[in-house]
Scaffold this motif. Structure first.
Motif, PDB file in Angstrom:
ATOM      1  N   SER A  70       0.847  -1.200   0.000  1.00 55.81           N
ATOM      2  CA  SER A  70       0.000   0.000   0.000  1.00 55.81           C
ATOM      3  C   SER A  70       0.880   1.246   0.000  1.00 55.81           C
ATOM      4  O   SER A  70       2.099   1.184   0.171  1.00 55.81           O
ATOM      5  N   ARG A  71       0.232   2.395  -0.240  1.00 58.82           N
ATOM      6  CA  ARG A  71       0.908   3.710  -0.231  1.00 58.82           C
ATOM      7  C   ARG A  71       2.104   3.793  -1.183  1.00 58.82           C
ATOM      8  O   ARG A  71       3.241   3.966  -0.726  1.00 58.82           O
ATOM      9  N   PRO A  72       1.870   3.686  -2.468  1.00 56.88           N
ATOM     10  CA  PRO A  72       0.605   3.409  -3.149  1.00 56.88           C
ATOM     11  C   PRO A  72       0.327   1.908  -3.222  1.00 56.88           C
ATOM     12  O   PRO A  72       1.205   1.086  -2.965  1.00 56.88           O
ATOM     13  N   TYR A  73      -0.900   1.567  -3.609  1.00 53.95           N
ATOM     14  CA  TYR A  73      -1.245   0.169  -3.801  1.00 53.95           C
ATOM     15  C   TYR A  73      -0.514  -0.352  -5.042  1.00 53.95           C
ATOM     16  O   TYR A  73      -0.548   0.257  -6.115  1.00 53.95           O
ATOM     17  N   ARG A  74       0.138  -1.492  -4.877  1.00 50.53           N
ATOM     18  CA  ARG A  74       0.916  -2.034  -5.995  1.00 50.53           C
ATOM     19  C   ARG A  74       1.200  -3.514  -5.744  1.00 50.53           C
ATOM     20  O   ARG A  74       1.206  -3.971  -4.586  1.00 50.53           O
ATOM     21  N   LEU A  75       1.438  -4.235  -6.838  1.00 52.80           N
ATOM     22  CA  LEU A  75       1.873  -5.626  -6.752  1.00 52.80           C
ATOM     23  C   LEU A  75       3.391  -5.631  -6.623  1.00 52.80           C
ATOM     24  O   LEU A  75       4.082  -4.906  -7.340  1.00 52.80           O
ATOM     25  N   THR A  76       3.915  -6.446  -5.728  1.00 53.60           N
ATOM     26  CA  THR A  76       5.344  -6.384  -5.423  1.00 53.60           C
ATOM     27  C   THR A  76       6.168  -7.456  -6.113  1.00 53.60           C
ATOM     28  O   THR A  76       7.399  -7.445  -5.997  1.00 53.60           O
ATOM     29  N   ALA A  77       5.533  -8.388  -6.806  1.00 54.02           N
ATOM     30  CA  ALA A  77       6.274  -9.485  -7.443  1.00 54.02           C
ATOM     31  C   ALA A  77       6.322  -9.278  -8.957  1.00 54.02           C
ATOM     32  O   ALA A  77       5.441  -8.648  -9.533  1.00 54.02           O
ATOM     33  N   PRO A  78       7.362  -9.803  -9.625  1.00 54.21           N
ATOM     34  CA  PRO A  78       7.387  -9.778 -11.095  1.00 54.21           C
ATOM     35  C   PRO A  78       6.144 -10.451 -11.652  1.00 54.21           C
ATOM     36  O   PRO A  78       5.692 -11.474 -11.132  1.00 54.21           O
ATOM     37  N   LEU A  79       5.597  -9.876 -12.707  1.00 53.33           N
ATOM     38  CA  LEU A  79       4.317 -10.345 -13.212  1.00 53.33           C
ATOM     39  C   LEU A  79       4.378 -10.607 -14.718  1.00 53.33           C
ATOM     40  O   LEU A  79       4.992  -9.838 -15.462  1.00 53.33           O
ATOM     41  N   ALA A  80       3.749 -11.696 -15.138  1.00 54.84           N
ATOM     42  CA  ALA A  80       3.551 -11.987 -16.558  1.00 54.84           C
ATOM     43  C   ALA A  80       2.059 -12.119 -16.793  1.00 54.84           C
ATOM     44  O   ALA A  80       1.311 -12.504 -15.887  1.00 54.84           O
ATOM     45  N   GLY A  81       1.618 -11.769 -17.985  1.00 54.93           N
ATOM     46  CA  GLY A  81       0.188 -11.849 -18.268  1.00 54.93           C
ATOM     47  C   GLY A  81      -0.070 -12.144 -19.727  1.00 54.93           C
ATOM     48  O   GLY A  81       0.728 -11.797 -20.601  1.00 54.93           O
ATOM     49  N   ASP A  82      -1.220 -12.787 -20.003  1.00 54.35           N
ATOM     50  CA  ASP A  82      -1.541 -13.137 -21.388  1.00 54.35           C
ATOM     51  C   ASP A  82      -1.757 -11.892 -22.247  1.00 54.35           C
ATOM     52  O   ASP A  82      -1.326 -11.834 -23.402  1.00 54.35           O
ATOM     53  N   TRP A  83      -2.389 -10.861 -21.687  1.00 56.85           N
ATOM     54  CA  TRP A  83      -2.608  -9.642 -22.483  1.00 56.85           C
ATOM     55  C   TRP A  83      -1.317  -8.870 -22.700  1.00 56.85           C
ATOM     56  O   TRP A  83      -1.136  -8.212 -23.720  1.00 56.85           O
ATOM     57  N   LEU A  84      -0.384  -8.969 -21.738  1.00 60.36           N
ATOM     58  CA  LEU A  84       0.907  -8.315 -21.903  1.00 60.36           C
ATOM     59  C   LEU A  84       1.689  -8.949 -23.054  1.00 60.36           C
ATOM     60  O   LEU A  84       2.379  -8.252 -23.808  1.00 60.36           O
ATOM     61  N   ALA A  85       1.581 -10.276 -23.185  1.00 66.62           N
ATOM     62  CA  ALA A  85       2.258 -10.954 -24.290  1.00 66.62           C
ATOM     63  C   ALA A  85       1.694 -10.502 -25.626  1.00 66.62           C
ATOM     64  O   ALA A  85       2.439 -10.261 -26.582  1.00 66.62           O
ATOM     65  N   VAL A  86       0.353 -10.349 -25.707  1.00 67.38           N
ATOM     66  CA  VAL A  86      -0.263  -9.888 -26.954  1.00 67.38           C
ATOM     67  C   VAL A  86       0.195  -8.472 -27.278  1.00 67.38           C
ATOM     68  O   VAL A  86       0.518  -8.149 -28.425  1.00 67.38           O
ATOM     69  N   GLU A  87       0.248  -7.598 -26.264  1.00 65.39           N
ATOM     70  CA  GLU A  87       0.730  -6.232 -26.486  1.00 65.39           C
ATOM     71  C   GLU A  87       2.162  -6.233 -27.015  1.00 65.39           C
ATOM     72  O   GLU A  87       2.494  -5.489 -27.944  1.00 65.39           O
TER      73      GLU A  87
END
Length: 400
Positions: free
Chosen positions: A286-303
């Motif tokens: 929090s402060r700011p709200y955020r994900l703290t781990a490396p992330l992969a995603g199906d839509w990111l691959a398409v982009e």
């Protein structure tokens, strides 16, 4: 429809016929195209991981198919036949349709067939006689299944049995599938495993949003423990937005992107607390709200594929709009932006088979401009032309 074409057709076969026609395959084409000449084929075979298990497959499955008057083939992930095994007379017969080492049986080049369908769908495929797209292949039947890398799950190739009516029994697919799983087990023993992640890398996330109303999230702790969760609609929206803004969002910013009307800050705090309980304290800051781990995603691959100009891979990976039922303003913006980028790429591509994949989908079926673009590139003699004309006429009636 000719007398030799099936009067009824399985849905997956019909979809394959449409892909074949859209790719420009000629139904009267005699042979599959040769992709590799002998010197190149030899080098590819020697370097391919499947070379390690081909002797096993030939021993376990090859001898069986020779006895029943069929041939066994092993193709790579692009559909090129690396090995074709059988008795001399059966191999000569297979040469008549171009089913030879070095030929490519991707359905976009050779029309509907079991190895090509298995590659296109990632699943077992059984194609009998008249289900083949090309007339010259309709005296044959074939059963195929993918072989996967045991560590990454990527498709390494396809194992196939092709023959006459004698192979059109359930036992054929069971035998092919069992041989493929045996090959994967042997590859797990022979291939070096991927490097173990450094403990310092910690947690990793994989997020699947395309075509899902509720996000699927995979959490990998980097030490062999993997968990998979299906998030609620609201939690899916929150994670999608935090993934889109890796620098983080304030509570007010997140609320504006989540709620169509003002308010909801206290509700948002409660949702974030519940989400933190699901994901773990280490994953949602929090402060700011955020994900703290490396992330992969199906839509990111398409982009990324779109940015690299790889439209074919982008279309293959696009499983549908991002969280299609979400009305959260920030998610709608993400969804519409990706769909618009992909759609514009397709309209400019002049690739009929890619446009056809779009218009076969639930989200693209009524896309008038895409049907028009297809009509502009499909030859009037193509079997696709009548389909495109029919769909345009339907839309003209509906829009009128």
């Amino acid at each position: 429809m000719t007398d030799t074409e099936p009067t009824q057709m399985r849905a997956e076969v019909a979809a394959s016929w449409e892909r074949s026609a859209a790719a420009g395959v000629d139904i009267t084409q005699l042979e599959a195209p040769i992709a590799l000449e002998t010197p190149d084929l030899r080098g590819l075979r020697e370097a391919h991981p499947l070379a390690r298990v081909f002797p096993l497959l030939d021993d376990v499955l090859g001898n069986e198919v020779r006895d029943c008057g069929a041939v066994m083939a092993l193709a790579d992930h692009e559909g090129t036949l690396l090995w074709v095994c059988g008795t001399p007379d059966k191999l000569r017969q297979a040469e008549g349709i171009g089913f030879v080492e070095g030929s490519n049986w991707d359905e976009r080049l050779a029309g509907t067939n079991a190895p090509g369908l298995a590659l296109a769908t990632g699943r077992d495929a059984f194609i009998t006689r008249d289900e083949h797209f090309r007339s010259s292949v309709r005296s044959w039947s074939c059963a195929a299944t993918p072989i996967h890398d045991p560590f990454t799950s990527q498709i390494l190739g396809v194992l196939d049995v092709t023959g006459g009516d004698a192979i059109v029994v359930p036992q054929t697919m069971a035998m092919v599938r069992a041989a493929a799983r045996m090959a994967e087990a042997e590859l797990a023993r022979l291939l070096p495993p991927p490097p173990t992640p450094d403990r310092a890398t910690g947690l990793r996330l994989v997020l699947e949003l395309l075509g899902h109303n509720e996000a699927l999230i995979t959490i990998d702790n980097g030490q062999g423990k993997v968990s998979r969760l299906r998030l609620s609609r609201r939690h899916s929206e929150i994670v999608a937005l935090l993934a889109a803004y890796p620098g983080g969002l304030t509570g007010d910013e997140l609320a504006v992107m989540l709620y169509e009307e003002d308010g909801g800050t206290s509700t948002l705090r409660a949702e974030l607390n519940r989400l933190r309980g699901l994901l773990g304290e280490d994953l949602l800051a929090s402060r700011p709200y955020r994900l703290t781990a490396p992330l992969a995603g199906d839509w990111l691959a398409v982009e990324a594929q779109l940015a690299a100009g790889d439209l074919r891979s982008a279309m293959r990976g696009y499983g549908g709009p991002i969280l299609p039922r979400s009305t959260a303003p920030g998610v709608v913006r993400l969804r519409d932006g990706l769909a618009a980028s992909l759609r514009q790429g397709l309209l400019r591509s002049r690739a009929a088979e890619l446009m056809s994949a779009w218009t076969r989908s639930g989200w693209g079926r009524d896309d008038y401009d895409m049907w028009l673009a297809q009509r502009a590139v499909v030859a009037p003699t193509s079997p696709m032309f009548a389909l495109v004309e029919g769909q345009l006429a339907r839309l003209d009636r509906d829009l009128a």
